[in-house]
Design a protein around this motif. Structure first.
Motif, PDB file in Angstrom:
ATOM      1  N   ARG B  36       0.846  -1.190   0.000  1.00  0.00           N
ATOM      2  CA  ARG B  36       0.000   0.000   0.000  1.00  0.00           C
ATOM      3  C   ARG B  36       0.887   1.248   0.000  1.00  0.00           C
ATOM      4  N   SER B  37       0.245   2.376   0.099  1.00  0.00           N
ATOM      5  CA  SER B  37       0.977   3.644   0.127  1.00  0.00           C
ATOM      6  C   SER B  37       1.770   3.751   1.417  1.00  0.00           C
ATOM      7  N   ALA B  38       2.864   4.481   1.355  1.00  0.00           N
ATOM      8  CA  ALA B  38       3.654   4.755   2.556  1.00  0.00           C
ATOM      9  C   ALA B  38       3.339   6.182   2.986  1.00  0.00           C
ATOM     10  N   GLY B  69       3.014   6.437  -4.159  1.00  0.00           N
ATOM     11  CA  GLY B  69       2.200   6.247  -2.964  1.00  0.00           C
ATOM     12  C   GLY B  69       2.759   6.928  -1.736  1.00  0.00           C
ATOM     13  N   ILE B  70       3.753   7.752  -1.924  1.00  0.00           N
ATOM     14  CA  ILE B  70       4.325   8.452  -0.773  1.00  0.00           C
ATOM     15  C   ILE B  70       3.499   9.712  -0.535  1.00  0.00           C
ATOM     16  N   LYS B  71       2.891   9.760   0.623  1.00  0.00           N
ATOM     17  CA  LYS B  71       1.928  10.827   0.873  1.00  0.00           C
ATOM     18  C   LYS B  71       2.265  11.468   2.212  1.00  0.00           C
ATOM     19  N   VAL B  72       2.257  12.781   2.238  1.00  0.00           N
ATOM     20  CA  VAL B  72       2.558  13.463   3.493  1.00  0.00           C
ATOM     21  C   VAL B  72       1.254  13.610   4.278  1.00  0.00           C
ATOM     22  N   HIS B  78      -0.975   8.430  11.707  1.00  0.00           N
ATOM     23  CA  HIS B  78      -1.258   7.833  10.392  1.00  0.00           C
ATOM     24  C   HIS B  78       0.014   7.375   9.693  1.00  0.00           C
ATOM     25  N   ALA B  79       1.142   7.603  10.330  1.00  0.00           N
ATOM     26  CA  ALA B  79       2.398   7.530   9.577  1.00  0.00           C
ATOM     27  C   ALA B  79       3.030   6.149   9.577  1.00  0.00           C
ATOM     28  N   ASP B  80       3.680   5.821   8.440  1.00  0.00           N
ATOM     29  CA  ASP B  80       4.561   4.652   8.355  1.00  0.00           C
ATOM     30  C   ASP B  80       6.006   5.109   8.416  1.00  0.00           C
ATOM     31  N   ILE B  81       6.225   6.264   7.804  1.00  0.00           N
ATOM     32  CA  ILE B  81       7.582   6.800   7.755  1.00  0.00           C
ATOM     33  C   ILE B  81       7.604   8.112   8.526  1.00  0.00           C
ATOM     34  N   LEU B  82       8.575   8.235   9.406  1.00  0.00           N
ATOM     35  CA  LEU B  82       8.751   9.505  10.108  1.00  0.00           C
ATOM     36  C   LEU B  82       9.976  10.197   9.517  1.00  0.00           C
ATOM     37  N   TYR B 100       7.466  10.511  17.758  1.00  0.00           N
ATOM     38  CA  TYR B 100       7.974   9.157  17.518  1.00  0.00           C
ATOM     39  C   TYR B 100       7.128   8.135  18.264  1.00  0.00           C
ATOM     40  N   GLU B 101       6.808   8.464  19.527  1.00  0.00           N
ATOM     41  CA  GLU B 101       6.003   7.540  20.324  1.00  0.00           C
ATOM     42  C   GLU B 101       4.592   7.411  19.779  1.00  0.00           C
ATOM     43  N   ALA B 102       4.069   8.498  19.214  1.00  0.00           N
ATOM     44  CA  ALA B 102       2.689   8.491  18.721  1.00  0.00           C
ATOM     45  C   ALA B 102       2.518   7.657  17.461  1.00  0.00           C
ATOM     46  N   ALA B 103       3.610   7.506  16.702  1.00  0.00           N
ATOM     47  CA  ALA B 103       3.492   6.751  15.447  1.00  0.00           C
ATOM     48  C   ALA B 103       3.370   5.262  15.765  1.00  0.00           C
TER      49      ALA B 103
END
Lengths: 196, 267
Positions: B36-38, B69-72, B78-82, B100-103
């Motif tokens: 899926r999108s990142a 699929g890279i979406k800000v 909601h994040a996969d990548i920080l 960081y903790e929230a992701a």
């Protein structure tokens, strides 16, 4: 609708093909600083110029080596290293794909040997730098003897040079005093001779 | 009365966040078959906003990171990548850790820009903690000040395991008898210095160096094969053949420097 399609066809695709095709960068793009260690004389001009301390040098006199290193992770791509390099060994290339998984891959090193002083034998400057300077000075020397003298000057450490200078100046001082004393006595003799 | 304070006593040593093995396996599984999108959440730890501008220019239609699929996104939940930008400053350390903790796990942490990687030009500031890796475990470093949109896309591709990294740690050891070549041995050193200075004064270090190299190649060509044309004629021809008036002006000045040096005048 047709008008819109026409407009789309006329405009074409704005998106670059980048990850699938190589990216064209402009002529003077400042990308990854490329260091050709063969041409580097380890003079540390880039180390001094680097505003972010990305380029660093460590001198290990015990091992007789000087290690030049660049950390691409700290580099701000300002080009000051290229500007200050006397031999053109470092040049900012068009390479921008610098992403890495481990931080250790961001550093690049070059190890140079130190040359011993021609006088006292202690390591004082990179051998390549001494050699380069000697050849550069020899280029404008008028005779082979002068070239040899300049080579020796380049290969002598600052402390030895200072000691030699002190010796030379001291020697000059004694000679001048002796000269002065000599001429004075001569003068006195002359004076005595001329006075009635 | 006032006891001297050891400088080290003023520096707080924080233990970096560590990840468990379970999360690590989850992360490799995520990277292996991400179907899926990142989603990317951008954490600004105290940068100059240059990196943010480049991130937003990489999601514009020209570079269009969204085609992969890279979406800000607007929330770390909601994040996969920080994406950590900027050097970690004292006051932004806690908010960065909270993001960081929230992701949700597994998450990929990308350190973006020179400041994010190592602290960059601000690495020795009193209020700077250093790079992102000082507070959270980092997966991918994208250096650059700021990284160009293309470098950003390359970095994301490396983070998602689509492209291999190009940079490798290397150590060059001086070979025996290695010597730096003396540039232009046929041209007197004094003249070379004068020419290089004049070119740099007129055109800056980069273009100046290119122009003076071309010019010295012309001089050397004359020294090696003195043809029917004399040196002044040859230089005049070179000025005449130059179509760019700015370059023609600079080459003309360099020719003048050569003439003056030949006549023995001061530069």
């Amino acid at each position: 609708m047709l008008k819109l399609l026409k407009e789309i066809l006329r405009t074409g695709e704005a998106t670059v093909k980048y990850p699938f095709a190589p990216m064209e960068v402009c002529k003077d793009f400042r990308g990854k600083p490329e260091h050709r260690a063969e041409d580097c004389i380890a003079c540390a001009a880039c180390t001094v110029a680097c505003p972010a301390n990305a380029i660093q040098m460590e001198t290990d006199t015990a091992a007789g080596s000087r290690t030049w290193s660049i950390n691409y992770g700290r580099c701000v791509f300002c080009g000051r290293c290229e500007e200050s390099c006397p031999t053109g060994a470092i040049r900012l290339s068009a390479d921008f794909e610098l992403a890495v998984g481990s931080k250790a891959d961001l550093t690049r090193k070059a190890v140079f040997t130190l040359a011993g002083c021609a006088c006292c034998g202690k390591p004082f400057a990179p051998a390549k730098e001494v050699d380069y300077v000697a050849r550069l000075l020899g280029q404008s020397a008028r005779s082979a003897e002068e070239a040899e003298r300049l080579r020796l000057t380049a290969a002598t450490c600052p402390a030895c040079k200072r000691a030699q200078d002190v010796q030379q100046i001291a020697g000059m001082g004694i000679a001048r005093q002796m000269d002065a004393g000599h001429s004075e006595s001569e003068h006195a003799v002359k004076e005595r001779e001329t006075t009635p | 009365m006032n006891a001297p304070l050891a400088p080290n006593a003023l520096v707080a040593e924080m233990s970096p966040v560590s990840t468990s093995d379970q999360i690590a396996t989850m992360k490799t599984a995520l990277l292996k078959n991400i179907q899926r999108s990142a989603y990317v959440y951008r954490v600004d730890c105290g940068g100059c906003n240059g990196c943010e501008i480049e991130i937003f220019s990489s999601i514009t239609p020209v570079f269009d990171a969204e085609r992969f699929g890279i979406k800000v996104v607007a929330s770390p939940r909601h994040a996969d990548i920080l994406l950590f930008t900027g050097a970690v400053t004292r006051s932004m350390r806690m908010p960065a850790l909270r993001a960081y903790e929230a992701a949700p796990d597994p998450k990929i942490v990308v350190s973006y820009g020179a400041c994010g990687c190592t602290g960059g030009i601000f690495h020795d500031l009193y209020c700077v903690w250093g790079g992102t890796d000082n507070i959270v475990p980092v997966d991918v470093y994208i250096p650059g000040c700021p990284p160009t949109p293309a470098a950003t896309i390359h970095g994301f591709a490396v983070a998602l395991g689509l492209l291999e990294q190009k940079l490798k740690a290397e150590t060059h050891v001086e070979a025996a008898g290695e010597a730096a070549a003396l540039p232009h041995p046929d041209i007197p050193y004094a003249l070379r210095v004068r020419l290089e200075r004049e070119a740099r004064r007129m055109a800056g270090y980069r273009q100046g160096r290119t122009i003076v190299e071309e010019f010295m190649a012309l001089l050397e060509g004359h020294a090696r094969a003195p043809g029917a044309l004399t040196l002044p004629d040859r230089m005049t021809a070179a000025v005449g053949a130059e179509r760019d008036p700015r370059r023609a002006e600079i080459i003309g000045r360099l020719a003048e420097v050569v003439q003056r040096t030949i006549r023995g005048e001061a530069p």
